[in-house]
Design an enzyme around this catalytic site. Sequence first.
Site, PDB file in Angstrom:
ATOM      1  N   MET A 195       0.808  -1.207   0.000  1.00 26.15           N
ATOM      2  CA  MET A 195       0.000   0.000   0.000  1.00 26.15           C
ATOM      3  C   MET A 195       0.846   1.264   0.000  1.00 26.15           C
ATOM      4  O   MET A 195       0.396   2.323  -0.423  1.00 26.15           O
ATOM      5  CB  MET A 195      -0.890   0.012   1.232  1.00 26.15           C
ATOM      6  CG  MET A 195      -2.084   0.879   0.960  1.00 26.15           C
ATOM      7  SD  MET A 195      -3.137   1.116   2.324  1.00 26.15           S
ATOM      8  CE  MET A 195      -3.191   2.887   2.228  1.00 26.15           C
ATOM      9  N   HIS A 253     -10.069   0.560   4.023  1.00 27.81           N
ATOM     10  CA  HIS A 253     -10.744  -0.700   3.702  1.00 27.81           C
ATOM     11  C   HIS A 253     -11.060  -1.516   4.951  1.00 27.81           C
ATOM     12  O   HIS A 253     -10.320  -1.478   5.934  1.00 27.81           O
ATOM     13  CB  HIS A 253      -9.855  -1.536   2.776  1.00 27.81           C
ATOM     14  CG  HIS A 253      -8.434  -1.631   3.247  1.00 27.81           C
ATOM     15  ND1 HIS A 253      -8.047  -2.455   4.272  1.00 27.81           N
ATOM     16  CD2 HIS A 253      -7.318  -0.959   2.861  1.00 27.81           C
ATOM     17  CE1 HIS A 253      -6.747  -2.308   4.486  1.00 27.81           C
ATOM     18  NE2 HIS A 253      -6.281  -1.412   3.649  1.00 27.81           N
ATOM     19  N   TYR A 296     -13.290 -53.245   6.585  1.00 31.72           N
ATOM     20  CA  TYR A 296     -12.497 -53.311   5.355  1.00 31.72           C
ATOM     21  C   TYR A 296     -11.489 -54.443   5.486  1.00 31.72           C
ATOM     22  O   TYR A 296     -10.807 -54.547   6.498  1.00 31.72           O
ATOM     23  CB  TYR A 296     -11.659 -52.050   5.148  1.00 31.72           C
ATOM     24  CG  TYR A 296     -12.374 -50.732   5.149  1.00 31.72           C
ATOM     25  CD1 TYR A 296     -12.721 -50.118   3.947  1.00 31.72           C
ATOM     26  CD2 TYR A 296     -12.638 -50.068   6.332  1.00 31.72           C
ATOM     27  CE1 TYR A 296     -13.338 -48.880   3.941  1.00 31.72           C
ATOM     28  CE2 TYR A 296     -13.261 -48.832   6.333  1.00 31.72           C
ATOM     29  CZ  TYR A 296     -13.606 -48.237   5.138  1.00 31.72           C
ATOM     30  OH  TYR A 296     -14.206 -47.015   5.133  1.00 31.72           O
ATOM     31  N   HIS A 326     -10.318 -46.757  -2.610  1.00 34.25           N
ATOM     32  CA  HIS A 326      -8.910 -46.821  -2.196  1.00 34.25           C
ATOM     33  C   HIS A 326      -8.039 -47.449  -3.273  1.00 34.25           C
ATOM     34  O   HIS A 326      -7.051 -48.115  -2.968  1.00 34.25           O
ATOM     35  CB  HIS A 326      -8.788 -47.614  -0.883  1.00 34.25           C
ATOM     36  CG  HIS A 326      -9.445 -46.950   0.285  1.00 34.25           C
ATOM     37  ND1 HIS A 326      -9.703 -47.583   1.476  1.00 34.25           N
ATOM     38  CD2 HIS A 326      -9.897 -45.688   0.446  1.00 34.25           C
ATOM     39  CE1 HIS A 326     -10.295 -46.747   2.310  1.00 34.25           C
ATOM     40  NE2 HIS A 326     -10.422 -45.580   1.706  1.00 34.25           N
ATOM     41  N   ASN A 348      -6.747 -46.769   5.472  1.00 36.04           N
ATOM     42  CA  ASN A 348      -7.062 -45.884   4.348  1.00 36.04           C
ATOM     43  C   ASN A 348      -5.748 -45.346   3.802  1.00 36.04           C
ATOM     44  O   ASN A 348      -4.868 -44.961   4.556  1.00 36.04           O
ATOM     45  CB  ASN A 348      -7.935 -44.721   4.804  1.00 36.04           C
ATOM     46  CG  ASN A 348      -9.081 -45.156   5.689  1.00 36.04           C
ATOM     47  OD1 ASN A 348      -8.833 -45.740   6.742  1.00 36.04           O
ATOM     48  ND2 ASN A 348     -10.288 -44.906   5.286  1.00 36.04           N
TER      49      ASN A 348
HETATM   50  C1  LIG Z   1     -14.845 -40.478  -1.566  1.00 37.38           C
HETATM   51  C2  LIG Z   1     -13.459 -40.842  -1.147  1.00 37.38           C
HETATM   52  C3  LIG Z   1     -13.174 -40.987   0.206  1.00 37.38           C
HETATM   53  C4  LIG Z   1     -11.893 -41.346   0.600  1.00 37.38           C
HETATM   54  N1  LIG Z   1     -11.592 -41.387   1.943  1.00 37.38           N
HETATM   55  C5  LIG Z   1     -10.306 -41.573   2.312  1.00 37.38           C
HETATM   56  C6  LIG Z   1      -9.917 -41.443   3.668  1.00 37.38           C
HETATM   57  O1  LIG Z   1     -10.717 -41.113   4.538  1.00 37.38           O
HETATM   58  N2  LIG Z   1      -8.616 -41.658   3.981  1.00 37.38           N
HETATM   59  C7  LIG Z   1      -7.688 -42.001   3.034  1.00 37.38           C
HETATM   60  O2  LIG Z   1      -6.532 -42.220   3.372  1.00 37.38           O
HETATM   61  N3  LIG Z   1      -8.028 -42.107   1.742  1.00 37.38           N
HETATM   62  C8  LIG Z   1      -9.313 -41.868   1.368  1.00 37.38           C
HETATM   63  N4  LIG Z   1      -9.628 -41.907   0.049  1.00 37.38           N
HETATM   64  C9  LIG Z   1      -8.572 -42.237  -0.925  1.00 37.38           C
HETATM   65  C10 LIG Z   1      -7.616 -41.093  -1.163  1.00 37.38           C
HETATM   66  O3  LIG Z   1      -8.307 -39.877  -1.319  1.00 37.38           O
HETATM   67  C11 LIG Z   1      -6.778 -41.409  -2.393  1.00 37.38           C
HETATM   68  O4  LIG Z   1      -6.045 -42.576  -2.129  1.00 37.38           O
HETATM   69  C12 LIG Z   1      -5.803 -40.304  -2.721  1.00 37.38           C
HETATM   70  O5  LIG Z   1      -6.483 -39.093  -2.983  1.00 37.38           O
HETATM   71  C13 LIG Z   1      -4.952 -40.689  -3.918  1.00 37.38           C
HETATM   72  O6  LIG Z   1      -4.066 -39.639  -4.226  1.00 37.38           O
HETATM   73  P1  LIG Z   1      -3.421 -39.481  -5.646  1.00 37.38           P
HETATM   74  O7  LIG Z   1      -2.472 -38.352  -5.572  1.00 37.38           O
HETATM   75  O8  LIG Z   1      -2.936 -40.800  -6.090  1.00 37.38           O
HETATM   76  O9  LIG Z   1      -4.615 -39.140  -6.667  1.00 37.38           O
HETATM   77  P2  LIG Z   1      -5.909 -38.178  -6.599  1.00 37.38           P
HETATM   78  O10 LIG Z   1      -6.166 -37.743  -5.211  1.00 37.38           O
HETATM   79  O11 LIG Z   1      -6.946 -38.896  -7.333  1.00 37.38           O
HETATM   80  O12 LIG Z   1      -5.440 -36.909  -7.409  1.00 37.38           O
HETATM   81  C14 LIG Z   1      -5.320 -36.889  -8.798  1.00 37.38           C
HETATM   82  C15 LIG Z   1      -5.399 -35.445  -9.265  1.00 37.38           C
HETATM   83  O13 LIG Z   1      -5.065 -35.395 -10.632  1.00 37.38           O
HETATM   84  C16 LIG Z   1      -6.003 -34.607 -11.334  1.00 37.38           C
HETATM   85  N5  LIG Z   1      -6.049 -35.130 -12.690  1.00 37.38           N
HETATM   86  C17 LIG Z   1      -6.503 -36.336 -13.079  1.00 37.38           C
HETATM   87  N6  LIG Z   1      -6.372 -36.478 -14.405  1.00 37.38           N
HETATM   88  C18 LIG Z   1      -5.811 -35.336 -14.866  1.00 37.38           C
HETATM   89  C19 LIG Z   1      -5.431 -34.886 -16.156  1.00 37.38           C
HETATM   90  N7  LIG Z   1      -5.592 -35.669 -17.227  1.00 37.38           N
HETATM   91  N8  LIG Z   1      -4.899 -33.648 -16.283  1.00 37.38           N
HETATM   92  C20 LIG Z   1      -4.728 -32.864 -15.193  1.00 37.38           C
HETATM   93  N9  LIG Z   1      -5.073 -33.245 -13.945  1.00 37.38           N
HETATM   94  C21 LIG Z   1      -5.593 -34.470 -13.785  1.00 37.38           C
HETATM   95  C22 LIG Z   1      -7.291 -34.785 -10.568  1.00 37.38           C
HETATM   96  O14 LIG Z   1      -8.171 -33.710 -10.794  1.00 37.38           O
HETATM   97  C23 LIG Z   1      -6.789 -34.840  -9.130  1.00 37.38           C
HETATM   98  O15 LIG Z   1      -6.674 -33.562  -8.575  1.00 37.38           O
HETATM   99  C24 LIG Z   1     -10.897 -41.569  -0.375  1.00 37.38           C
HETATM  100  C25 LIG Z   1     -11.181 -41.390  -1.726  1.00 37.38           C
HETATM  101  C26 LIG Z   1     -12.447 -41.025  -2.120  1.00 37.38           C
HETATM  102  C27 LIG Z   1     -12.722 -40.822  -3.577  1.00 37.38           C
END
Ligand SMILES: Cc1cc2nc3c(=O)[nH]c(=O)nc-3n(C[C@H](O)[C@H](O)[C@H](O)COP(=O)(O)OP(=O)(O)OC[C@H]3O[C@@H](n4cnc5c(N)ncnc54)[C@H](O)[C@@H]3O)c2cc1C
Length: 772
Positions: free
Chosen positions: A83, A181, A627, A707, A749
């Site tokens: 600022m 502000h 699980y 998972h 998980n």
């Molecule tokens: C509903 C749900 C509940 C869950 N609960 C738990 C829990 O309580 N505890 C736990 O440990 N795990 C849990 N999990 C699992 C956990 O979230 C996943 O294991 C974890 O997110 C995997 O991480 P990752 O980095 O491999 O991929 P992801 O988290 O899937 O990240 C992939 C990223 O890549 C991006 N992406 C994909 N394709 C492209 C592309 N072509 N171009 C650009 N960007 C792209 C996506 O948008 C996303 O942001 C849960 C999953 C879900 C779906």
Amino acid sequence: MLLRLALGVLPFVGSALAQAAAQFTDPDNGITFWGITDAAHQVTYGYVFPPLATSGAQSTEYIGTIVSPIDNKWSGYALSGSMISSLLVAAWPNNGKIVFTTRYATTNVLPDVYTGPVITTLSTGTYVNSTHWKWVFRCQNCTTWTGGSIDVNSQSSVPAWCSSTIAVDNPADPGTSMVQHTDFGFYFFPFAEAHVTASVYNNWASGGTGGGTTVSTTKSSTTTSAQPTGTATPVDYIVVGSGPGGIITADRLSQAGKSVLLLERGGPSTAQTGGTYQPAWLKGTNFTKFDVPGLFESMFTDSNEFWWCKDITVFAGCLVGGGGAVNGALYWLPADQDFSTSAGWPQEWTNHQPYTAALKARLPPTDAPSTDGKRYLEQVSDVVGQLLNPQGFRNVTINNSPNDKDHIYGYSAYDFLKGKRAGPVATYLQTSLPRKNFQLKLNTYVWNVIRNGSTITGVQTNDTGVPGGIYPLKPGGRVILSAGTFGSARILFRSGIGPTDMINLVKGDPVAGPLLPPQSQWINLPVGYNVSDNPSINLVFTHPSVNNYDNWANVMTPGPPAADASQYIASQSGIMAQASPRLNFWQALGATDGVTRWLQGTARPGAASWNTTYAFNQTQMFTITAYLSTGIKSRGRIGINAALNALPLVNPWLVDPADKSSLVAGLKSIVSSMPAVPNMVMITPDNKTTIDAYVNAYDPSTMNSNHWVGSNIIGPAGKAVVDVNTKVYNTNNLFVVDASIVPTLPFGNPHGLVMSVAEQAAAKILALAGGN
Ligand SMILES: Cc1cc2nc3c(=O)[nH]c(=O)nc-3n(C[C@H](O)[C@H](O)[C@H](O)COP(=O)(O)OP(=O)(O)OC[C@H]3O[C@@H](n4cnc5c(N)ncnc54)[C@H](O)[C@@H]3O)c2cc1C
Ligand SMILES: *[C@@H]1O[C@H](CO)[C@@H](O)[C@H](O)[C@H]1NC(C)=O
Ligand SMILES: *[C@@H]1O[C@H](CO)[C@@H](O)[C@H](O)[C@H]1NC(C)=O
Ligand SMILES: *[C@@H]1O[C@H](CO)[C@@H](O)[C@H](O)[C@H]1NC(C)=O
Ligand SMILES: *[C@@H]1O[C@H](CO)[C@@H](O)[C@H](O)[C@H]1NC(C)=O
Ligand SMILES: *[C@@H]1O[C@H](CO)[C@@H](O)[C@H](O)[C@H]1NC(C)=O
Ligand SMILES: *[C@@H]1O[C@H](CO)[C@@H](O)[C@H](O)[C@H]1NC(C)=O
Ligand SMILES: *[C@@H]1O[C@H](CO)[C@@H](O)[C@H](O)[C@H]1NC(C)=O
Ligand SMILES: *[C@@H]1O[C@H](CO)[C@@H](O)[C@H](O)[C@H]1NC(C)=O
Ligand SMILES: *[C@@H]1O[C@H](CO)[C@@H](O)[C@H](O)[C@H]1NC(C)=O
Ligand SMILES: *[C@@H]1O[C@H](CO)[C@@H](O)[C@H](O)[C@H]1NC(C)=O
């Protein structure tokens, strides 16, 4: 009328640096601005610059916009982020018109009117309606001023915005006095990206519309699409996907000084990332659906589920944070067994402790996420504890002894911080964003890597703002896929890597087919095979002490009980500061094939479904999800269909008979001590259905635990997709770091394990010769 506080004295660190600019198109005139909508007040600030000069001085002008709800009386900004000794621009509505002013201050007092800048309001898109005021303007002689300037070629500037709920003293007068502000903030802005071509800029600056990068044109489909206007600077590392794997990898690489571009197909999630989606009861706060732990169950029941990947048939998060932005956030530090050779890891990965320790230091788990340290709605913990005590279970703090996974239970642990969803987004990403060598681009869908034989030269995206949609690598650069178990596998298929049947589906696609390398360069690897997911079975009970919290059905709309809502808003404490689980437990199970398997239990108030003909009291309902985890033998296969949607091709649940008999034995063991808990009743299955019959009739599609691991399994050449350094076999510089490389499911998980994997993978990649 003193200004209370100077923007200039605040350091640009931590949560102050909340959002990152992204491109958006003004629907009124087609101008593609870069900017943000501040999460607290919903005011949009946007800017677009003329082309970068390749020689001589840079142009000193830009086109800007402010779009503000009417209850916000005035808004302004300092592109310098300070600022003091900066050009300040502010505007407000008056009688249906916009009044604006340029100011300058050398101390923290009411800034003087400053002359020099030439501002012209552009009429198309400037208006005041019943809900908003909107200003679009050309600002000439605006990037330099007395004693200061902005670098229009910077990748990492930090502008400031400010706004006020108190009107200026005399709205008709641009030189009016005003109180300072009532709020302000900073955001990350790569000015270097926000340039358009001279013809596009000049058209807009003179009041013309359309013709921008993301504006649909009326050109015939045979002409080329809208002209790319940005430049894509080659980088050392392109990381694809901002899930737990991608964020941590990108942070460690950028920390090591590498230039890193993190590409994410989705948009913002938590308020800190620029997200704004929130239920009515949170209006006026900057807490989004993704911030508030207690909104977890509503991820599955919302009418507007924009966060799920629409081209994956199982749940996967497509937004900043990936699955970590929408999951239950149960967080288990991995056990040694999770990284053992018997779990399929190469010997070089078994010493995970330093990486897990690094993870724990950046992102400590908590089993008491409410900011007041108290635990809420814990009746289920007590009841299930009473159930397990007679079976010889011990009550422990689970993450204090990660190797202890037999006959133990404890409070559910999470990666929430300060009563909010945290994970890598609130931690690792926040250290990356301020680095000059780090860039995050949202809403950028990576289709495939671009390769010449075994060498990757960049990635192909859907971004029309850069030439060919291509983000290039520097020579010696590397691409890291962190797009998740389904997303990374699909990118490999679309890059000509994987089983031939999958690549042939890509070949048949009119868009993706022509982007494939020639068939002679296809790389045949078992992408998509070897996947596993925990089979899970729900048992539903009632107990008079339990409060099912209305099955979490009202947490979005109309909202939780008023006292819980206000407690959360005031201090991020109470029931809403935690996701639904309240207790977790583990036990080892013998099996008919002699291989020990483990069972994880997760207990929570409420239930998603039940099946009984007996009368029961819903308020007293709770669920134990069982699980099957470590030791699972069942594997499935994932892939794509002709529409290039990703999906399971062969389901991985209870394919192996001993997996099934183990899980059945585990369920029977859980309920074996029910007589020891007075008034505990199992309502699903009820006493007309045996556990065996229940499991036999269980709909396999509801055994999914989200998972998924293993589609790009790590392991030996000829059997696996990635090698010990997470490099894709038969490529020189393509890596995968996410859940897809994990060979077998951990005890719990998986995202805690995935984050430790990313810590270790980043170290191995940095140490690997042959790259930048
Ligand atoms: C509903 C749900 C509940 C869950 N609960 C738990 C829990 O309580 N505890 C736990 O440990 N795990 C849990 N999990 C699992 C956990 O979230 C996943 O294991 C974890 O997110 C995997 O991480 P990752 O980095 O491999 O991929 P992801 O988290 O899937 O990240 C992939 C990223 O890549 C991006 N992406 C994909 N394709 C492209 C592309 N072509 N171009 C650009 N960007 C792209 C996506 O948008 C996303 O942001 C849960 C999953 C879900 C779906
Ligand atoms: C640009 O603004 C500066 C003040 O910042 C002023 O001194 C200068 O005269 C202006 N230049 C033009 C061409 O208007
Ligand atoms: C007023 O304009 C804003 C900004 O363009 C727009 O979002 C809003 O819907 C408009 N309100 C009405 C009532 O038309
Ligand atoms: C949200 O608002 C609170 C209180 O106004 C503030 O402390 C916090 O920094 C804000 N967070 C973000 C991400 O804007
Ligand atoms: C487990 O131990 C914690 C404290 O360590 C205690 O608060 C809790 O009540 C115990 N749970 C059961 C079911 O006994
Ligand atoms: C690219 O894809 C993402 C994710 O689907 C989408 O949000 C974005 O608008 C697309 N960009 C363009 C230019 O079509
Ligand atoms: C591809 O790589 C080969 C060497 O492996 C090289 O001769 C050729 O020029 C490269 N082609 C392109 C288009 O870069
Ligand atoms: C249902 O259970 C709740 C909580 O124990 C209790 O308050 C309520 O009276 C019960 N309702 C009926 C109809 O028994
Ligand atoms: C409900 O349970 C009965 C047995 O009690 C069973 O026949 C029926 O198929 C079950 N319904 C569902 C939807 O599972
Ligand atoms: C079966 O369960 C119902 C309702 O919980 C109970 O009333 C009944 O007594 C039970 N029957 C037997 C045989 O246990
Ligand atoms: C992955 O699956 C394929 C096909 O079933 C198999 O040949 C390979 O051995 C598996 N890889 C590993 C590392 O288990």
